[in-house]
Design an enzyme around this catalytic site. Sequence first.
Site, short mmCIF file in Angstrom:
data_model
loop_
_atom_site.label_atom_id
_atom_site.label_comp_id
_atom_site.label_asym_id
_atom_site.label_seq_id
_atom_site.Cartn_x
_atom_site.Cartn_y
_atom_site.Cartn_z
N SER A 179 -6.31 -2.73 1.57
CA SER A 179 -6.63 -2.30 0.21
C SER A 179 -7.05 -3.47 -0.67
CB SER A 179 -5.45 -1.56 -0.43
OG SER A 179 -5.29 -0.29 0.17
N GLU A 195 0.81 -1.21 0.00
CA GLU A 195 0.00 0.00 0.00
C GLU A 195 0.86 1.28 0.00
OE1 GLU A 195 -4.02 -0.56 2.26
OE2 GLU A 195 -2.53 -1.74 3.32
N ASN A 200 -9.41 -0.91 10.87
CA ASN A 200 -8.18 -0.43 10.24
C ASN A 200 -7.62 0.67 11.12
OD1 ASN A 200 -7.97 -1.75 7.45
ND2 ASN A 200 -10.10 -1.08 7.53
N GLU A 223 -13.02 -16.69 4.76
CA GLU A 223 -14.27 -16.27 5.40
C GLU A 223 -15.49 -16.65 4.56
OE1 GLU A 223 -12.30 -12.05 6.94
OE2 GLU A 223 -14.27 -12.05 5.96
N SER A 242 -11.06 10.17 1.26
CA SER A 242 -11.14 8.87 1.93
C SER A 242 -12.29 8.86 2.92
CB SER A 242 -9.84 8.57 2.68
OG SER A 242 -8.76 8.43 1.79
N GLU A 258 -13.95 -5.68 9.87
CA GLU A 258 -12.57 -5.45 10.31
C GLU A 258 -12.41 -4.06 10.89
OE1 GLU A 258 -9.50 -4.71 7.56
OE2 GLU A 258 -10.76 -3.57 6.20
P1 ATP Z 1 -9.12 -2.22 3.67
O1 ATP Z 1 -8.61 -1.52 2.45
O2 ATP Z 1 -10.45 -1.69 4.12
O3 ATP Z 1 -8.12 -2.34 4.76
P2 ATP Z 1 -8.83 -5.12 3.44
O4 ATP Z 1 -7.77 -5.39 2.45
O5 ATP Z 1 -8.48 -5.24 4.88
O6 ATP Z 1 -9.49 -3.71 3.16
P3 ATP Z 1 -11.44 -6.43 3.70
O7 ATP Z 1 -12.09 -5.20 4.17
O8 ATP Z 1 -11.36 -7.56 4.66
O9 ATP Z 1 -9.99 -6.15 3.08
O10 ATP Z 1 -12.20 -6.96 2.40
C1 ATP Z 1 -12.22 -6.18 1.22
C2 ATP Z 1 -13.57 -6.25 0.57
O11 ATP Z 1 -13.86 -7.60 0.18
C3 ATP Z 1 -14.72 -5.84 1.44
O12 ATP Z 1 -14.87 -4.46 1.48
C4 ATP Z 1 -15.88 -6.57 0.74
O13 ATP Z 1 -16.26 -5.91 -0.46
C5 ATP Z 1 -15.24 -7.87 0.35
N1 ATP Z 1 -15.39 -8.89 1.43
C6 ATP Z 1 -14.43 -9.22 2.30
N2 ATP Z 1 -14.83 -10.19 3.13
C7 ATP Z 1 -16.09 -10.49 2.77
C8 ATP Z 1 -17.06 -11.43 3.24
N3 ATP Z 1 -16.78 -12.27 4.25
N4 ATP Z 1 -18.28 -11.45 2.63
C9 ATP Z 1 -18.55 -10.59 1.61
N5 ATP Z 1 -17.69 -9.69 1.13
C10 ATP Z 1 -16.46 -9.64 1.68
MG MG Z 2 -11.91 -3.19 4.58
MG MG Z 3 -8.30 -3.70 6.27
MG MG Z 4 -6.46 -1.20 5.59
#
Ligand code: ATP
Ligand code: MG
Ligand code: MG
Ligand code: MG
EC number: 6.3.2.4
Length: 376
Positions: free
Chosen positions: A213, A13, A338, A243, A347, A336
């Site tokens: 991301s 990122e 962050n 998940e 943002s 989650e």
């Molecule tokens: P961020 O940029 O917010 O830190 P991240 O990389 O930590 O994101 P997540 O927020 O866990 O990732 O998941 C990213 C996206 O994937 C979610 O916003 C959603 O669109 C989809 N997603 C993730 N987990 C699930 C789930 N269990 N069921 C449905 N959609 C999901």
């Molecule tokens: Mg997320």
């Molecule tokens: Mg995240």
């Molecule tokens: Mg993040």
Amino acid sequence: MKVGLLFGGRSGEHEVSINSARAIAKAISTGENRNKYELLPFYIQKDGRWLAGQASHKVLESGVPILTTADSVASQSHLGGWEDEEMKNSSQLDNFHDAKMLDCIPASLPQVASVDVWFPILHGPNGEDGTVQGLLKLMQVPFVGSGVLGSALGMDKIAMKMAFAQAGLPQVKYVAVNRSQIWSNPCVFPKLCDRIEETVGYPCFVKPANLGSSVGISKVRSRSELETALDNAASYDRRIIVEAGVVARELECAVLGNDEPKASVVGEITYQSDFYDYETKYSAGMADIIIPAAIPEAVAAQIQQMSLEAFAAVDAAGLARVDFFYTESGEVLINEINTIPGFTATSMYPMMWEKSGIPFPELVDRLIQLALERNS
Ligand code: ATP
Ligand code: MG
Ligand code: MG
Ligand code: MG
């Protein structure tokens, strides 16, 4: 008061961090903040080197990373990262600064030592995960955001889910996986896939446990897709989470404060793509943001309450953005937290505070003050 803005970083990122840092740098150097704070940017290159002075200002001005030797090597050999794909595009390579043309002197100890308060705006591993926070804590200088524990728990989706479960927060079913179950033992892998199918079924989401991301995340609908996704996620992280996929609206809430944190209005993200993946997050016009979200007041109140509980469950401090799923049956599930959310002017985190009555420059000021308060 000298504010050491730490950005870039050794994570997938990196570019997102540069954009967040540009917005924060602007907020520190304008208006009332200008009389209170002096900006000292520290740019961490993709290979982990710290640059200060002219080079770091250059990155903030242009929004363009300074290429490292490691980057040029990565662009030629396949290392499995999404950045490498981008780097292969030579026209994009031209957009990087040539390190030789700039005064790329590593940050000096006196420069580092002159900082009164650190503002780490590093997303993902090696910055949002407690590693940099440990370094700053050892330096005994106050810093914005969560400490070592809050950062580490907030970064690792498996540890995070354990903390949420302990706090009684509802969430999707999941299976925790270690890379060795995918790569090291061919007898274990089919059994692992069987267990995932029994526990979470399809569709499910395969994620590297420590990222952001949406980097390395796949939505899978079959056994063969599951196998590919596990292998891909394992190239990013030792720890992987699978998940159960839910059909739901995506809501987010911003938290600000230390021991008595406050929750912002709730925001919603909508998009046309399959899920909120990297491209959807960072391409203009692919996602829409609605703040406040059009949801019943009771649901908003529930989300705000759950956000504060999640903040406490991982021992977060300063700031955090908490992401939720709101299902058709009216269930709210936590996705989650962050601890260093995206921080550009567009943002979700700053926008949700803007709509809650705290404009961007004031938000930056408050975060710095919260860092000082926590240290005193
Ligand atoms: P961020 O940029 O917010 O830190 P991240 O990389 O930590 O994101 P997540 O927020 O866990 O990732 O998941 C990213 C996206 O994937 C979610 O916003 C959603 O669109 C989809 N997603 C993730 N987990 C699930 C789930 N269990 N069921 C449905 N959609 C999901
Ligand atoms: Mg997320
Ligand atoms: Mg995240
Ligand atoms: Mg993040």
